[in-house]
Write an enzyme that holds these catalytic residues in place. Structure first.
Site, PDB file in Angstrom:
ATOM      1  N   PHE A 221     -15.321   3.611   7.587  1.00 43.81           N
ATOM      2  CA  PHE A 221     -13.943   3.921   7.195  1.00 43.81           C
ATOM      3  C   PHE A 221     -13.725   3.883   5.680  1.00 43.81           C
ATOM      4  CE2 PHE A 221     -14.110  -0.637   8.256  1.00 43.81           C
ATOM      5  CZ  PHE A 221     -13.632  -1.216   7.082  1.00 43.81           C
TER       6      PHE A 221
ATOM      7  N   HIS B 128      -1.850  -5.492   1.510  1.00 46.54           N
ATOM      8  CA  HIS B 128      -3.126  -6.190   1.305  1.00 46.54           C
ATOM      9  C   HIS B 128      -2.858  -7.603   0.819  1.00 46.54           C
ATOM     10  CE1 HIS B 128      -7.171  -7.094  -0.199  1.00 46.54           C
ATOM     11  NE2 HIS B 128      -6.555  -7.617  -1.254  1.00 46.54           N
TER      12      HIS B 128
ATOM     13  N   GLU C 220      -9.905 -10.091  -7.502  1.00 47.30           N
ATOM     14  CA  GLU C 220      -8.971  -8.977  -7.330  1.00 47.30           C
ATOM     15  C   GLU C 220      -7.832  -9.038  -8.359  1.00 47.30           C
ATOM     16  OE1 GLU C 220      -7.782  -9.292  -3.237  1.00 47.30           O
ATOM     17  OE2 GLU C 220      -9.751  -8.666  -2.494  1.00 47.30           O
TER      18      GLU C 220
ATOM     19  N   ASN D  38      -1.654  -0.166   7.453  1.00 45.51           N
ATOM     20  CA  ASN D  38      -1.198  -1.537   7.723  1.00 45.51           C
ATOM     21  C   ASN D  38      -0.400  -2.168   6.577  1.00 45.51           C
ATOM     22  OD1 ASN D  38      -3.278  -2.174   6.020  1.00 45.51           O
ATOM     23  ND2 ASN D  38      -4.545  -3.197   7.566  1.00 45.51           N
TER      24      ASN D  38
ATOM     25  N   ARG E 141      -1.804 -14.526   3.942  1.00 42.27           N
ATOM     26  CA  ARG E 141      -2.508 -13.883   5.073  1.00 42.27           C
ATOM     27  C   ARG E 141      -1.749 -14.122   6.384  1.00 42.27           C
ATOM     28  NH1 ARG E 141      -7.043 -10.437   4.344  1.00 42.27           N
ATOM     29  NH2 ARG E 141      -8.033 -11.314   6.192  1.00 42.27           N
TER      30      ARG E 141
ATOM     31  N   LYS F 203       0.831  -1.203   0.000  1.00 42.12           N
ATOM     32  CA  LYS F 203       0.000   0.000   0.000  1.00 42.12           C
ATOM     33  C   LYS F 203       0.875   1.267   0.000  1.00 42.12           C
ATOM     34  CE  LYS F 203      -3.757  -2.327   2.549  1.00 42.12           C
ATOM     35  NZ  LYS F 203      -4.662  -2.235   3.721  1.00 42.12           N
TER      36      LYS F 203
ATOM     37  N   TYR G 126     -12.311  -2.539  -2.988  1.00 39.94           N
ATOM     38  CA  TYR G 126     -12.808  -2.559  -1.607  1.00 39.94           C
ATOM     39  C   TYR G 126     -14.336  -2.515  -1.543  1.00 39.94           C
ATOM     40  CZ  TYR G 126      -8.144  -2.057   0.527  1.00 39.94           C
ATOM     41  OH  TYR G 126      -6.850  -2.255   0.959  1.00 39.94           O
TER      42      TYR G 126
HETATM   43  P1  DAT Z   1      -7.606  -6.929   5.606  1.00 40.40           P
HETATM   44  O1  DAT Z   1      -6.815  -5.856   4.902  1.00 40.40           O
HETATM   45  O2  DAT Z   1      -6.849  -7.514   6.763  1.00 40.40           O
HETATM   46  O3  DAT Z   1      -8.155  -7.974   4.668  1.00 40.40           O
HETATM   47  P2  DAT Z   1     -10.324  -5.881   5.721  1.00 40.40           P
HETATM   48  O4  DAT Z   1     -10.540  -6.495   4.382  1.00 40.40           O
HETATM   49  O5  DAT Z   1     -11.296  -6.219   6.793  1.00 40.40           O
HETATM   50  O6  DAT Z   1      -8.859  -6.215   6.282  1.00 40.40           O
HETATM   51  O7  DAT Z   1     -10.305  -4.309   5.587  1.00 40.40           O
HETATM   52  C1  DAT Z   1      -9.646  -3.699   4.492  1.00 40.40           C
HETATM   53  C2  DAT Z   1      -8.832  -2.539   5.010  1.00 40.40           C
HETATM   54  O8  DAT Z   1      -9.705  -1.559   5.559  1.00 40.40           O
HETATM   55  C3  DAT Z   1      -7.882  -2.898   6.142  1.00 40.40           C
HETATM   56  O9  DAT Z   1      -6.644  -3.376   5.668  1.00 40.40           O
HETATM   57  C4  DAT Z   1      -7.744  -1.596   6.858  1.00 40.40           C
HETATM   58  C5  DAT Z   1      -9.107  -0.950   6.696  1.00 40.40           C
HETATM   59  N1  DAT Z   1      -9.962  -1.225   7.864  1.00 40.40           N
HETATM   60  C6  DAT Z   1     -10.576  -2.389   8.173  1.00 40.40           C
HETATM   61  N2  DAT Z   1     -11.264  -2.287   9.320  1.00 40.40           N
HETATM   62  C7  DAT Z   1     -11.073  -1.021   9.739  1.00 40.40           C
HETATM   63  C8  DAT Z   1     -11.515  -0.282  10.869  1.00 40.40           C
HETATM   64  N3  DAT Z   1     -12.304  -0.822  11.799  1.00 40.40           N
HETATM   65  N4  DAT Z   1     -11.111   1.010  10.974  1.00 40.40           N
HETATM   66  C9  DAT Z   1     -10.323   1.575  10.051  1.00 40.40           C
HETATM   67  N5  DAT Z   1      -9.860   0.942   8.956  1.00 40.40           N
HETATM   68  C10 DAT Z   1     -10.234  -0.333   8.805  1.00 40.40           C
HETATM   69 MG    MG Z   2      -9.572  -7.823   3.186  1.00 37.25          MG
END
Ligand code: DAT
Ligand code: MG
Length: 150
Positions: free
Chosen positions: A57, A115, A126, A112, A85, A9, A49
């Site tokens: 968010f 991805h 994706e 973080n 993962r 990212k 997304y």
């Molecule tokens: P991941 O990236 O671990 O697959 P995700 O698909 O649930 O996680 O969410 C996509 C991204 O969105 C994640 O990397 C960071 C952001 N995100 C997820 N949950 C969040 C939250 N509660 N507050 C802020 N950002 C969040």
């Molecule tokens: Mg995800």
């Protein structure tokens, strides 16, 4: 062989962690089969997304992922989705174990670093968003039998 999409990212690119992140996946033994440095458009971000469209968010997530270049990659291995993962760690770096990319290198859920697709179906969806078929290469490695017992 299973494939998964990995994105370094914008925070990973800005923090000069592209090599570190690629290195961890390489050393694990996964095979890199596609890669590009690119700017994510708002349209691509919203599609990628899409499952989070209703979350509070979402606007900041789209703003973040489009804010600076990313590195998009496809990695291949048996169980590539799960292995990647596990290598990345949990969504919130604060709760990610040491030894994972997020646990070692990040602090904040909104920064973080990386991805990884969350299942084989989302991986396929994706990968198709980020890469054309001809951009994904098939090749052998001379050390494959030292990574995986055939
Ligand atoms: P991941 O990236 O671990 O697959 P995700 O698909 O649930 O996680 O969410 C996509 C991204 O969105 C994640 O990397 C960071 C952001 N995100 C997820 N949950 C969040 C939250 N509660 N507050 C802020 N950002 C969040
Ligand atoms: Mg995800």
């Amino acid at each position: 062989m299973e494939r998964t999409l990995v994105l370094v990212k914008p925070d990973g690119v800005q923090r000069s962690l592209i090599g570190e992140i690629i290195s961890r996946l390489e050393r694990r033994g996964l095979k890199l089969v596609a890669m590009k440095l690119m700017q994510v458009t708002e349209d691509l971000a919203k599609r990628h997304y899409g499952e989070h469209a209703e979350r509070p968010f979402f606007p900041s997530l789209v703003g973040f992922i489009t804010s600076a270049p990313i590195v998009a990659m496809v990695w291949e291995a048996e169980n590539a989705v799960e292995v990647v993962r596990n290598t990345i760690g949990g969504t919130n770096p604060a709760d990610s174990p040491m030894g994972t990319i997020r646990g070692d290198l990040a602090l904040d859920i909104g920064r973080n670093l990386v991805h990884g697709s969350d299942g084989p179906e989302s991986a396929q969806r994706e990968i198709e968003l980020f890469f054309k078929t001809e951009e994904i290469l098939e090749y052998g490695r001379s050390n494959d039998s030292w990574i995986k017992e055939l």
